[in-house]
Design an enzyme around this catalytic site. Structure first.
Site, PDB file in Angstrom:
ATOM      1  N   VAL A 181       1.163  -0.261  -1.741  1.00  0.00           N
ATOM      2  CA  VAL A 181      -0.080  -0.877  -2.221  1.00  0.00           C
ATOM      3  C   VAL A 181      -1.288  -0.040  -1.808  1.00  0.00           C
ATOM      4  CG1 VAL A 181      -1.498  -2.965  -2.193  1.00  0.00           C
ATOM      5  CG2 VAL A 181       1.007  -3.162  -2.045  1.00  0.00           C
ATOM      6  N   LYS A 201       4.791 -17.522  -0.074  1.00  0.00           N
ATOM      7  CA  LYS A 201       3.804 -17.674  -1.147  1.00  0.00           C
ATOM      8  C   LYS A 201       3.637 -19.151  -1.523  1.00  0.00           C
ATOM      9  CE  LYS A 201       4.870 -13.075  -2.946  1.00  0.00           C
ATOM     10  NZ  LYS A 201       5.888 -12.310  -3.653  1.00  0.00           N
ATOM     11  N   GLY A 204       4.689  -4.606  -7.053  1.00  0.00           N
ATOM     12  CA  GLY A 204       4.471  -3.206  -7.433  1.00  0.00           C
ATOM     13  C   GLY A 204       3.092  -2.760  -6.959  1.00  0.00           C
TER      14      GLY A 204
HETATM   15  P1  NAP Z   1       4.704  -0.408   2.788  1.00  0.00           P
HETATM   16  O1  NAP Z   1       4.958   0.458   1.620  1.00  0.00           O
HETATM   17  O2  NAP Z   1       5.784  -0.632   3.780  1.00  0.00           O
HETATM   18  O3  NAP Z   1       3.397   0.192   3.540  1.00  0.00           O
HETATM   19  C1  NAP Z   1       2.981  -0.258   4.797  1.00  0.00           C
HETATM   20  C2  NAP Z   1       1.875   0.677   5.287  1.00  0.00           C
HETATM   21  O4  NAP Z   1       1.354   0.135   6.499  1.00  0.00           O
HETATM   22  C3  NAP Z   1       2.357   2.088   5.606  1.00  0.00           C
HETATM   23  O5  NAP Z   1       1.370   3.021   5.271  1.00  0.00           O
HETATM   24  C4  NAP Z   1       2.571   2.066   7.121  1.00  0.00           C
HETATM   25  O6  NAP Z   1       2.321   3.325   7.750  1.00  0.00           O
HETATM   26  C5  NAP Z   1       1.502   1.085   7.551  1.00  0.00           C
HETATM   27  N1  NAP Z   1       1.928   0.343   8.747  1.00  0.00           N
HETATM   28  C6  NAP Z   1       2.912  -0.576   8.839  1.00  0.00           C
HETATM   29  N2  NAP Z   1       3.020  -1.017  10.101  1.00  0.00           N
HETATM   30  C7  NAP Z   1       2.086  -0.363  10.818  1.00  0.00           C
HETATM   31  C8  NAP Z   1       1.702  -0.374  12.187  1.00  0.00           C
HETATM   32  N3  NAP Z   1       2.308  -1.156  13.078  1.00  0.00           N
HETATM   33  N4  NAP Z   1       0.691   0.427  12.575  1.00  0.00           N
HETATM   34  C9  NAP Z   1       0.060   1.234  11.700  1.00  0.00           C
HETATM   35  N5  NAP Z   1       0.373   1.293  10.381  1.00  0.00           N
HETATM   36  C10 NAP Z   1       1.382   0.500   9.949  1.00  0.00           C
HETATM   37  O7  NAP Z   1       4.235  -1.854   2.330  1.00  0.00           O
HETATM   38  P2  NAP Z   1       3.608  -2.291   0.903  1.00  0.00           P
HETATM   39  O8  NAP Z   1       4.704  -2.489  -0.082  1.00  0.00           O
HETATM   40  O9  NAP Z   1       2.464  -1.417   0.560  1.00  0.00           O
HETATM   41  O10 NAP Z   1       3.085  -3.767   1.251  1.00  0.00           O
HETATM   42  C11 NAP Z   1       1.988  -3.926   2.116  1.00  0.00           C
HETATM   43  C12 NAP Z   1       1.568  -5.396   2.181  1.00  0.00           C
HETATM   44  O11 NAP Z   1       1.270  -5.893   0.884  1.00  0.00           O
HETATM   45  C13 NAP Z   1       2.657  -6.335   2.747  1.00  0.00           C
HETATM   46  O12 NAP Z   1       2.023  -7.391   3.433  1.00  0.00           O
HETATM   47  C14 NAP Z   1       3.316  -6.881   1.484  1.00  0.00           C
HETATM   48  O13 NAP Z   1       3.907  -8.135   1.676  1.00  0.00           O
HETATM   49  C15 NAP Z   1       2.100  -7.011   0.585  1.00  0.00           C
HETATM   50  N6  NAP Z   1       2.401  -7.002  -0.845  1.00  0.00           N
HETATM   51  C16 NAP Z   1       3.178  -6.003  -1.346  1.00  0.00           C
HETATM   52  C17 NAP Z   1       3.445  -5.989  -2.701  1.00  0.00           C
HETATM   53  C18 NAP Z   1       4.312  -4.941  -3.322  1.00  0.00           C
HETATM   54  O14 NAP Z   1       4.662  -5.091  -4.492  1.00  0.00           O
HETATM   55  N7  NAP Z   1       4.690  -3.900  -2.590  1.00  0.00           N
HETATM   56  C19 NAP Z   1       2.918  -7.004  -3.534  1.00  0.00           C
HETATM   57  C20 NAP Z   1       2.110  -7.994  -2.960  1.00  0.00           C
HETATM   58  C21 NAP Z   1       1.848  -7.985  -1.615  1.00  0.00           C
HETATM   59  P3  NAP Z   1       3.260   4.612   7.464  1.00  0.00           P
HETATM   60  O15 NAP Z   1       2.995   4.980   6.031  1.00  0.00           O
HETATM   61  O16 NAP Z   1       2.813   5.637   8.445  1.00  0.00           O
HETATM   62  O17 NAP Z   1       4.670   4.134   7.675  1.00  0.00           O
HETATM   63  N1  HSE Z   2       8.250  -8.147  -2.062  1.00  0.00           N
HETATM   64  C1  HSE Z   2       7.386  -8.889  -2.906  1.00  0.00           C
HETATM   65  C2  HSE Z   2       8.092  -9.215  -4.184  1.00  0.00           C
HETATM   66  C3  HSE Z   2       6.129  -8.124  -3.193  1.00  0.00           C
HETATM   67  O1  HSE Z   2       9.136  -8.595  -4.455  1.00  0.00           O
HETATM   68  O2  HSE Z   2       7.626 -10.080  -4.933  1.00  0.00           O
HETATM   69  C4  HSE Z   2       5.113  -8.923  -3.952  1.00  0.00           C
HETATM   70  O3  HSE Z   2       4.569  -9.920  -3.148  1.00  0.00           O
END
Ligand code: NAP
Ligand code: HSE
Length: 337
Positions: free
Chosen positions: A17, A195, A294
């Site tokens: 994200v 959610k 996504g």
């Molecule tokens: P992700 O790809 O795992 O990215 C997490 C990021 O946070 C990475 O850059 C990581 O650093 C950093 N991070 C994690 N723990 C950390 C720590 N302890 N200290 C410093 N940096 C840290 O996750 P994502 O998919 O982007 O999702 C992020 C958030 O959005 C989550 O809460 C998720 O539930 C929410 N979300 C995601 C989606 C989706 O579709 N992906 C949709 C809705 C909501 P590094 O890069 O150095 O590892």
């Molecule tokens: N992991 C979550 C999903 C990201 O698959 O719906 C969106 O909140």
């Protein structure tokens, strides 16, 4: 009140994200936002579009250099701590972190009351959900809500319908950036439960407890190709559905795999799409669908909150009393698998 003409954004996280959000902000220069610092775990990782000098592992640097905090790092400990520190310093915070909201709602509540916390993307990513439920749909008393809220499970089930095996379908969802860092949250139903409890508190009961839904949560890990095939034979499909409905004079919360006939509006949501069906006493049935996971779709929802915050608009408002539980409601019957 406009916060600043060139607003500095402190970004917590540059994963699926966060990196997409950086691209959207750069692409939409006319909005006047600037990413000032980015918190990551590993500053040595190559990240196109993010100059290395913006990266830090020190949350204090983020707080000191920004007008607004955007939390897209995930997890419920450090993320919550940093958000609270920013909020206690009077900063507005945008988050997509439904796990932190679900499990630490009471701690965040004073700041939600002040309108300082924005979390549209935490449910159904960039598809309008929290704004609709806390806006126009407040004009009706809620009667029930059923929703497909997890893109990973929806993607896995859609792929299994095409003959893919479960483990490969899950890997596909991870590669596409849909899954949580710990994908058991997705496949065991807890992400949907996170959610759903956020929606429950905003619409049905401000005091709905995380424990009351956690105990009623079942995921998709036991769904076999045979179960999928049997559903197809009956002109339907399996989907993971979260529901809020009246039962024995109380609001009941459940997450479980459901058999949906192909004629059901939610059955058409495939891949990473989500679908939400809301029934209100005056408005009747309302159906919302769109991408629910996504990087791009989520970053779009996050950006909409940043725009609202920059304009001084408040985040979602709370309800103060539980909605009246209808006595003889004609509740949608869904077949649990
Ligand atoms: P992700 O790809 O795992 O990215 C997490 C990021 O946070 C990475 O850059 C990581 O650093 C950093 N991070 C994690 N723990 C950390 C720590 N302890 N200290 C410093 N940096 C840290 O996750 P994502 O998919 O982007 O999702 C992020 C958030 O959005 C989550 O809460 C998720 O539930 C929410 N979300 C995601 C989606 C989706 O579709 N992906 C949709 C809705 C909501 P590094 O890069 O150095 O590892
Ligand atoms: N992991 C979550 C999903 C990201 O698959 O719906 C969106 O909140």
């Amino acid at each position: 009140m406009v916060l600043s003409s060139r607003m500095n954004i402190g970004l917590l996280g540059a994963g699926n994200v966060g990196k997409k959000l950086v691209e959207l902000i750069e692409d939409r220069d006319e909005l006047g936002f600037k990413v000032s610092k980015v918190l990551v775990r590993d500053v040595s990782k190559a990240r196109s579009k993010i100059p290395p000098d913006l990266l830090t592992t020190n949350p204090k640097e983020i707080l000191e250099t920004s007008d607004l905090i955007v939390e897209v790092m995930g997890g419920t400990t450090l993320a919550t701590e940093v958000m609270l520190e920013a909020l206690n310093n009077g900063k507005r915070v945008v988050t997509a972190n439904k796990a932190a909201l679900a499990e630490h709602w009471e701690t965040f509540k004073p700041f939600i009351k002040k309108g300082l916390l924005y979390f549209e993307a935490s449910v159904m990513a960039g598809t309008p959900t929290i704004g609709a439920l806390t806006g126009v749909l407040r004009g009706s008393r809620p009667l029930e809500l059923h929703a497909i809220l997890n893109g990973t499970c929806n993607y896995i089930l859609s792929e299994m319908e095409k003959g893919e095996i479960y483990s490969k379908a899950l890997k596909g969802a991870q590669d596409l950036g849909y899954a949580e860092a710990d994908p058991t949250l997705d496949v065991e139903g807890f992400d949907t439960a996170h959610k759903l409890i956020v929606l429950a508190r905003l619409v049905f009961d401000p005091n709905a407890k995380w424990e009351s839904i956690e105990a009623n949560t079942k995921g998709i890990s036991s769904i076999t190709p045979e179960v999928m095939e049997a559903a197809a034979q009956r002109n339907g499909r399996i989907r993971l559905v979260g529901s809020i409905y009246p039962c024995d004079g109380q609001w009941t919360y459940k997450v479980r795999p459901i058999f949906l006939p192909n004629t059901h509006p939610m059955a058409n949501a495939a891949s990473n799409r989500n679908a939400l069906y809301f029934c209100g006493d005056a408005v009747g049935n309302v159906f919302i669908t769109g991408a629910g996971a996504g990087g791009a779709a989520t970053a779009s929802g996050v950006l909409s909150d940043i725009i609202s915050a920059s304009q001084g608009l408040p985040g979602p408002s709370l309800i103060t009393k539980a909605a009246v539980v209808p006595r003889n409601a004609d509740v949608e019957i869904l077949e649990e698998v």
